[in-house]
Motif scaffolding. Structure first.
Motif, short mmCIF file in Angstrom:
data_model
loop_
_atom_site.label_atom_id
_atom_site.label_comp_id
_atom_site.label_asym_id
_atom_site.label_seq_id
_atom_site.Cartn_x
_atom_site.Cartn_y
_atom_site.Cartn_z
N GLY A 83 1.13 -1.61 -0.31
CA GLY A 83 0.10 -0.02 0.07
C GLY A 83 1.79 1.25 -0.08
O GLY A 83 1.93 0.82 0.57
N LYS A 116 -6.36 5.50 -9.75
CA LYS A 116 -6.97 4.10 -9.23
C LYS A 116 -6.48 3.59 -8.67
O LYS A 116 -7.44 3.46 -7.33
CB LYS A 116 -7.24 3.81 -10.49
N GLY A 120 -7.87 3.68 -4.41
CA GLY A 120 -7.51 2.34 -3.95
C GLY A 120 -9.23 2.64 -3.48
O GLY A 120 -10.13 2.52 -4.16
N ASN A 121 -9.47 2.03 -2.12
CA ASN A 121 -11.31 1.92 -2.15
C ASN A 121 -10.89 2.41 -0.86
O ASN A 121 -12.76 2.97 -0.51
CB ASN A 121 -10.90 0.50 -0.52
N THR A 122 -10.42 3.62 -0.81
CA THR A 122 -11.05 5.39 -0.18
C THR A 122 -12.25 5.89 -0.94
O THR A 122 -12.29 5.55 -2.05
CB THR A 122 -10.27 5.92 -0.07
N ASP A 123 -12.09 6.72 -0.73
CA ASP A 123 -13.91 7.56 -1.40
C ASP A 123 -13.62 9.02 -2.91
O ASP A 123 -14.17 9.09 -2.55
CB ASP A 123 -15.44 7.54 -0.77
N ASN A 126 -14.11 9.78 -6.29
CA ASN A 126 -15.16 10.27 -6.30
C ASN A 126 -15.35 11.53 -5.93
O ASN A 126 -16.78 12.79 -6.20
CB ASN A 126 -16.20 9.40 -6.00
#
Length: 216
Positions: A83, A116, A120-123, A126
């Motif tokens: 990460g 992207k 990762g899985n963060t918002d 967006n």
């Protein structure tokens, strides 16, 4: 007060530059070439295709760019499995900018897939009002194209925007586009021309947050 913050990504939002540097130098060494720290500094803030062209010209005949890419990319993707950390102060700065209802754009020399991958899985991705990546512009930093595109697409004047950069080439791009620009150096300190043209040079993103608060 500024109406928009235009964020660079590598070395500013994420602590990626050190990982990139290790992978780029590892691949060169594996192939028998010496990618010095001094030469690598010239690549920071520049799109990968331009960096690769510079390397090919620098190393000359016998340098297999396709092999280099394969080694570099494999090393980088293995190294980043742990990460990539956000730079200190980013979360607070982003939250403060949102609370002030500032427009926020991401303007990076990286390609969209890498962008992207980093978020990762963060918002966060967006939540940007605009995202500009390497695929969107013909001429990368230090040319002003990306920042001109950013303020025009946002419907703002260049002087409404504060560019946030860690690299000299990024600063040159932002200033050439007519924006205000702040450098938060990562690996490379500001060059003399950047020192002379920068509106701000900060030690951390926390100082950018303090600037926004002071302008309320």
């Amino acid at each position: 007060m500024f109406k928009a913050l235009l964020f660079d990504m590598d070395g500013l939002i994420f602590d990626t530059e050190a990982v990139y540097k290790i992978s780029w130098q590892y691949a060169a060494e594996t192939m028998g070439f010496d990618l010095t720290d001094e030469f690598y500094q010239r690549l920071i803030g520049v799109q990968d295709p331009d960096c690769e062209r510079m390397l090919a010209e620098h190393f000359g005949e016998g340098f297999d760019l396709a092999e280099y890419r394969t080694i570099r990319d494999a090393h980088y993707h293995e190294a980043r499995k742990a990460g990539i950390a956000f730079k200190e102060g980013f979360h607070t700065l982003f939250a403060e900018a949102k609370s002030l209802q500032l427009t926020i754009a991401l303007v990076t020399s990286s390609a969209l897939p890498e962008t992207k991958l980093n978020f990762g899985n963060t918002d966060y991705l967006n939540q940007f009002d605009l995202v500009i990546t390497a695929e969107d512009v013909a001429n990368g930093k230090p040319e002003p194209d990306c920042y001109v595109m950013a303020h025009e697409k946002l419907g703002l004047s260049a002087k409404d925007c504060l560019v946030l950069e860690d690299s000299n080439n990024g600063m040159r791009s932002g200033k050439a586009a007519g924006c205000y620009a702040a450098m938060i150096p990562d690996i490379v300190p500001p060059h003399q021309d950047v020192v002379e043209s920068a509106d701000y040079i900060f030690d951390s993103l926390d100082q950018v947050t303090a600037l926004l608060i002071s302008q309320k």
